[in-house]
Structure formats: C-alpha cells, structure tokens
Design a protein around this motif. Sequence first.
Motif, short mmCIF file in Angstrom:
data_model
loop_
_atom_site.label_atom_id
_atom_site.label_comp_id
_atom_site.label_asym_id
_atom_site.label_seq_id
_atom_site.Cartn_x
_atom_site.Cartn_y
_atom_site.Cartn_z
N TRP A 15 -11.40 -126.27 50.79
CA TRP A 15 -11.72 -126.58 49.28
C TRP A 15 -12.97 -125.90 48.78
CZ3 TRP A 15 -10.20 -132.43 49.99
CH2 TRP A 15 -8.88 -132.49 49.67
N ASP A 16 -14.06 -125.89 50.02
CA ASP A 16 -15.19 -125.37 49.40
C ASP A 16 -15.37 -123.97 49.26
OD1 ASP A 16 -16.31 -128.09 49.34
OD2 ASP A 16 -17.14 -127.83 51.14
N ALA A 17 -14.43 -123.15 50.01
CA ALA A 17 -14.13 -121.76 50.05
C ALA A 17 -13.29 -121.21 48.90
CB ALA A 17 -13.73 -121.18 51.29
N GLU A 18 -12.82 -122.08 48.09
CA GLU A 18 -11.98 -121.61 47.09
C GLU A 18 -12.92 -120.92 45.91
OE1 GLU A 18 -8.75 -125.14 46.37
OE2 GLU A 18 -10.53 -125.28 45.05
N THR A 19 -12.24 -119.60 45.40
CA THR A 19 -12.86 -118.79 44.50
C THR A 19 -12.83 -119.70 43.06
OG1 THR A 19 -10.67 -117.72 43.69
CG2 THR A 19 -11.99 -116.75 45.60
N GLU A 20 -13.58 -119.15 42.13
CA GLU A 20 -13.42 -119.97 40.65
C GLU A 20 -12.07 -119.81 40.20
OE1 GLU A 20 -16.00 -121.22 38.65
OE2 GLU A 20 -17.11 -121.35 40.54
N ALA A 21 -11.36 -118.61 40.34
CA ALA A 21 -10.18 -118.67 39.81
C ALA A 21 -9.10 -119.56 40.38
CB ALA A 21 -9.48 -117.17 39.98
N GLU A 22 -9.33 -119.79 41.71
CA GLU A 22 -8.38 -120.54 42.46
C GLU A 22 -8.80 -122.02 42.08
OE1 GLU A 22 -7.84 -118.35 46.79
OE2 GLU A 22 -9.82 -119.43 46.49
N ARG A 23 -10.11 -122.31 41.86
CA ARG A 23 -10.31 -123.90 41.36
C ARG A 23 -9.83 -124.05 39.90
NH1 ARG A 23 -12.41 -128.70 43.26
NH2 ARG A 23 -12.85 -129.58 41.54
N ALA A 24 -10.05 -123.01 39.09
CA ALA A 24 -9.44 -122.95 37.77
C ALA A 24 -7.95 -123.24 37.76
CB ALA A 24 -9.77 -121.73 36.97
N ALA A 25 -7.21 -122.44 38.56
CA ALA A 25 -5.68 -122.81 38.71
C ALA A 25 -5.54 -124.07 38.99
CB ALA A 25 -5.21 -121.59 39.41
N LYS A 26 -6.14 -124.72 40.06
CA LYS A 26 -5.66 -125.89 40.52
C LYS A 26 -6.33 -127.06 39.48
CE LYS A 26 -8.36 -127.91 43.94
NZ LYS A 26 -8.90 -128.18 45.04
N ASP A 27 -7.34 -126.91 38.97
CA ASP A 27 -7.72 -127.83 37.82
C ASP A 27 -6.61 -128.04 36.69
OD1 ASP A 27 -9.85 -128.50 39.06
OD2 ASP A 27 -11.34 -127.34 37.73
N ALA A 28 -6.14 -126.66 36.44
CA ALA A 28 -4.84 -126.55 35.32
C ALA A 28 -3.53 -127.18 35.91
CB ALA A 28 -4.81 -125.06 35.07
N HIS A 30 -3.90 -129.72 37.79
CA HIS A 30 -3.92 -131.13 37.67
C HIS A 30 -3.59 -131.70 36.25
CE1 HIS A 30 -4.90 -132.65 41.78
NE2 HIS A 30 -5.43 -131.73 41.84
N GLY A 31 -4.37 -130.83 35.24
CA GLY A 31 -3.83 -131.13 33.78
C GLY A 31 -2.55 -131.43 33.45
N ALA A 32 -1.60 -130.22 34.23
CA ALA A 32 -0.25 -130.24 33.95
C ALA A 32 0.49 -131.58 34.62
CB ALA A 32 0.51 -129.08 34.54
N PHE A 33 0.12 -132.04 35.74
CA PHE A 33 0.35 -133.32 36.44
C PHE A 33 -0.10 -134.44 35.36
CE2 PHE A 33 -1.08 -137.01 38.81
CZ PHE A 33 0.16 -137.32 39.31
N ARG A 34 -1.35 -134.55 35.05
CA ARG A 34 -1.85 -135.77 34.05
C ARG A 34 -0.80 -135.62 32.72
NH1 ARG A 34 -6.70 -133.85 36.16
NH2 ARG A 34 -7.15 -132.69 34.14
N ASP A 35 -0.54 -134.70 32.27
CA ASP A 35 0.24 -134.63 31.02
C ASP A 35 1.75 -134.95 31.53
OD1 ASP A 35 -1.64 -133.54 29.55
OD2 ASP A 35 -1.01 -131.25 29.76
N ALA A 36 2.23 -134.57 32.69
CA ALA A 36 3.64 -135.16 32.89
C ALA A 36 3.59 -136.45 33.13
CB ALA A 36 4.11 -134.27 34.19
N ALA A 37 2.50 -137.00 33.65
CA ALA A 37 2.54 -138.48 33.97
C ALA A 37 2.55 -139.49 32.76
CB ALA A 37 1.34 -138.64 34.96
#
Length: 118
Positions: A15-28, A30-37
């Motif tokens: 997790w600590d080694a994720e790039t900014e792009a990987e982190r942004a994709a993961k955050d997005a 999670h946003g989709a998960f929250r929207d679906a829930a």
Amino acid sequence: MAKYLILIYGDEQRWDAETEAERAAKDAAHGAFRDAAGAGLLGGHELEAASTATTLRSAAGAAPTPTDGPFLETKEAIGGFYVLEAPDLDAALALAARLPELASGHGGVEVRPIVDHS
C-alpha cells in the motif's frame, strides 16, 4: 435488514509503495463502492498503519496493560473498514466484491455479520 462489518486487509508495504495514480484509482473505486451502497453504508474509515496500534492485554483480575503494535505479527494488516446494512449476506458480499483490494493481488475483504442485541 442485517448489519455487516467489512474488514479490508492487505500488505501495508505494498500500500505504501502505490503510485499517485494507483492511489487515485483505488480512491475512485471506493467512491463507487460508497455510491453503490447508498444509505446502507453506515460508516467506515481508512486506518493508520498497524505499527501505530496499541493493544491492551490483561490476566484474569489484573489491570489492563497497553503494549505497542498490533495483537498479532502478520504480513497482512487491516487497513480499513465499512459498516454496512444490507438485506442479507448475499447482498453484502455483492457490494464487498466491488472493493479494489480484491484485485490488488495482496489484499482481501472479510464480511462478518454484526450481532444485533436490540
């Protein structure tokens, strides 16, 4: 409706080694998960590293003693959680399957029913 705890775990070093792009994709994701829930999402948070944890232990009848670090030394650590209300386990699992940690190759998601004492 039942309540479920969704525990997200994985390798903190990865997790600590994720790039900014990987982190942004993961955050997005999670946003989709929250929207679906939707309204079924009752709460959730990302957690600080396991190394910041404090564990309380006690012998029977003794005062609790705090120790630094997590309860167990493992490669995988809990990195976050959600509390979800869903009609049944199948619905909770379908939502949890959307979490990006499942595609990371080093993470997992545990879905556990919450005991209702009401």
